[in-house]
Design a protein around this motif. Structure first.
Motif, PDB file in Angstrom:
ATOM      1  N   UNK A  38      -8.499 -91.810  -8.075  1.00 33.05           N
ATOM      2  CA  UNK A  38      -7.846 -92.112  -6.795  1.00 33.05           C
ATOM      3  C   UNK A  38      -7.185 -93.490  -6.858  1.00 33.05           C
ATOM      4  N   UNK A  39      -6.014 -93.590  -6.291  1.00 28.88           N
ATOM      5  CA  UNK A  39      -5.328 -94.879  -6.189  1.00 28.88           C
ATOM      6  C   UNK A  39      -5.959 -95.653  -5.022  1.00 28.88           C
ATOM      7  N   UNK A  40      -6.583 -96.812  -5.273  1.00 31.48           N
ATOM      8  CA  UNK A  40      -7.219 -97.550  -4.169  1.00 31.48           C
ATOM      9  C   UNK A  40      -6.255 -97.845  -3.027  1.00 31.48           C
ATOM     10  N   UNK A  41      -4.963 -98.003  -3.351  1.00 35.95           N
ATOM     11  CA  UNK A  41      -3.978 -98.316  -2.303  1.00 35.95           C
ATOM     12  C   UNK A  41      -3.690 -97.101  -1.420  1.00 35.95           C
ATOM     13  N   UNK A  42      -4.044 -95.913  -1.912  1.00 43.56           N
ATOM     14  CA  UNK A  42      -3.783 -94.683  -1.157  1.00 43.56           C
ATOM     15  C   UNK A  42      -5.082 -94.051  -0.662  1.00 43.56           C
ATOM     16  N   UNK A  43      -6.155 -94.819  -0.678  1.00 45.53           N
ATOM     17  CA  UNK A  43      -7.476 -94.317  -0.283  1.00 45.53           C
ATOM     18  C   UNK A  43      -8.006 -95.202   0.835  1.00 45.53           C
ATOM     19  N   UNK A  44      -8.617 -94.571   1.853  1.00 46.17           N
ATOM     20  CA  UNK A  44      -9.146 -95.347   2.986  1.00 46.17           C
ATOM     21  C   UNK A  44     -10.597 -94.927   3.244  1.00 46.17           C
ATOM     22  N   UNK A  45     -11.484 -95.893   3.307  1.00 47.01           N
ATOM     23  CA  UNK A  45     -12.890 -95.640   3.647  1.00 47.01           C
ATOM     24  C   UNK A  45     -13.116 -96.206   5.049  1.00 47.01           C
ATOM     25  N   UNK A  46     -13.579 -95.345   5.961  1.00 48.76           N
ATOM     26  CA  UNK A  46     -13.694 -95.721   7.376  1.00 48.76           C
ATOM     27  C   UNK A  46     -15.156 -95.613   7.806  1.00 48.76           C
ATOM     28  N   UNK A  47     -15.629 -96.589   8.579  1.00 49.91           N
ATOM     29  CA  UNK A  47     -17.026 -96.531   9.025  1.00 49.91           C
ATOM     30  C   UNK A  47     -17.147 -96.998  10.460  1.00 49.91           C
ATOM     31  N   UNK A  48     -18.336 -96.770  11.048  1.00 56.92           N
ATOM     32  CA  UNK A  48     -18.617 -97.216  12.414  1.00 56.92           C
ATOM     33  C   UNK A  48     -19.535 -98.420  12.373  1.00 56.92           C
ATOM     34  N   UNK A  49     -20.730 -98.278  12.956  1.00 60.45           N
ATOM     35  CA  UNK A  49     -21.696 -99.385  12.965  1.00 60.45           C
ATOM     36  C   UNK A  49     -23.063 -98.860  12.501  1.00 60.45           C
ATOM     37  N   UNK A  50     -23.723 -99.648  11.692  1.00 63.66           N
ATOM     38  CA  UNK A  50     -25.037 -99.270  11.166  1.00 63.66           C
ATOM     39  C   UNK A  50     -25.153 -99.809   9.754  1.00 63.66           C
ATOM     40  N   UNK A  51     -26.334 -99.666   9.152  1.00 59.48           N
ATOM     41  CA  UNK A  51     -26.483-100.131   7.762  1.00 59.48           C
ATOM     42  C   UNK A  51     -25.428 -99.479   6.883  1.00 59.48           C
ATOM     43  N   UNK A  52     -25.315 -98.140   6.972  1.00 62.09           N
ATOM     44  CA  UNK A  52     -24.406 -97.395   6.098  1.00 62.09           C
ATOM     45  C   UNK A  52     -22.952 -97.763   6.347  1.00 62.09           C
ATOM     46  N   UNK A  53     -22.664 -98.262   7.531  1.00 64.82           N
ATOM     47  CA  UNK A  53     -21.266 -98.541   7.871  1.00 64.82           C
ATOM     48  C   UNK A  53     -20.744 -99.808   7.204  1.00 64.82           C
ATOM     49  N   UNK A  54     -21.600-100.464   6.410  1.00 59.85           N
ATOM     50  CA  UNK A  54     -21.100-101.585   5.605  1.00 59.85           C
ATOM     51  C   UNK A  54     -20.421-101.076   4.330  1.00 59.85           C
TER      52      UNK A  54
END
Ligand code: SF4
Length: 317
Positions: A38-54
């Motif tokens: 995957x091209x990091x520039x074309x990949x998005x990791x999205x999170x909310x709030x919580x330990x895992x969301x870091x």
């Protein structure tokens, strides 16, 4: 391959507890991203709030650390604005199935082409171990003064009922197995859920690595297991859903991991939008020029054509 995995690592310091299952999930994601190149520039990791969301801080790609329970709508907006991106959501069971439960259901109805990785540790780890929506009734983890008196949400069953077209479960400490699930989920066209059983070593003294040892088994090693809908007939969908549902309810001495259900025949939300608006695929919003040399990049005729699609005629008689 090792140097390729390094491409997705960051030097951000982690404050996760030593031994937390989240480390295994991040490692599996980095390996999966590397193998998919995957091209990091074309990949998005999205999170909310919580330990895992870091998590977005620890993956070298675009990262969006949003509001509690809102990772899925943020991810949906990102994907619809630019469908060429690979979009992955990370969230805990409290985040995605508590305050975010409505969004968890809605994205399944839409079949937006994103992957949701659920860090399922049965507690709200970041706020000292309260019961999360996946802790079962009468269970009492060590931070609770009394047993939990609410019933648990079953993420696999809820995802299937909501319309997710790829539904799987992994285990945070089986990194290579989880990596393969993440690769398959990202390759799948449509909304994918991976429910990841993730030991919280600090607050959950019930679902520990010792508990899972000897109980987990792989669905793909079961004779005759085939979770894929090959023909989009009602009969085959009914049969595959019923078998997945039966496995989703299995918990105790034997706990299944692997792929529960895949239906590749459902059109994605992006395809549905393109049917209403043919300009969508050619020029998604994020790829449109706003202006060229001071003049709007979209012509007046194209703008009117686009706008007319959304006009509703009202009969006022
Ligand atoms: Fe992981 Fe639990 Fe520590 Fe949070 S509290 S970092 S989930 S072990």
């Amino acid at each position: 391959m090792a140097s390729n995995v390094a491409r997705y690592k960051t030097d951000v310091w982690s404050d996760w507890c030593p031994g937390c299952g989240d480390f295994g999930i991040v490692a599996a994601m980095q390996k999966a991203f590397a193998e998919l190149d995957l091209d990091p520039a074309q990949t998005v990791v999205v999170s909310g709030i919580g330990c895992s969301s870091k998590t977005p801080h620890f993956i070298h790609a675009n990262g969006v650390h949003t509001l509690h329970g809102r990772a899925i709508p943020f991810a949906t907006g990102i994907k619809l604005a630019n469908p060429r991106l690979t979009v992955v959501v990370n969230g805990g069971d409290g985040d995605l199935l508590g305050i975010g439960a409505g969004h968890f259901v809605a994205v399944g109805r839409r079949n937006v082409d994103i992957t949701v990785i659920l860090h399922n540790n049965q507690v709200y780890g970041l706020t000292k171990g309260q019961a999360s929506p996946t802790l079962r009734r009468w269970e009492q983890v060590k931070s609770l003064p009394r047993p939990n008196i609410q019933d648990a949400v079953n993420p696999i069953a809820l995802a299937i009922a909501s319309g997710y077209t790829f539904v799987a479960r992994g285990y945070a400490l089986w990194v290579d197995h989880l990596k393969e699930l993440i690769k398959a989920a990202i390759r799948h066209k449509g909304t994918a859920l991976i429910d990841v059983l993730q030991p919280c070593v600090t607050y959950n003294n019930l679902y520990t690595a010792d508990f899972y040892k000897g109980r987990l088994y792989k669905l793909e090693e079961e004779p005759g297991w085939d979770p894929i809908v090959h023909e989009p007939s009602i009969d085959e969908i009914d049969e595959k859903v019923a078998r997945a549902w039966e496995k989703a309810l299995e918990w105790g001495q034997r706990i299944p991991v692997g792929v529960f259900y895949v239906n590749p025949h459902v059109e994605t939300y992006e395809e549905r939008i393109a049917k209403l608006n043919p300009l969508y695929q050619e020029k998604p919003i994020a790829l449109q020029e706003i202006e060229e040399n001071g003049t709007p990049a979209i012509s007046r005729e194209d703008f009117i054509k686009l706008f007319n699609k959304y006009i509703v005629e009202v009969d006022r008689r």
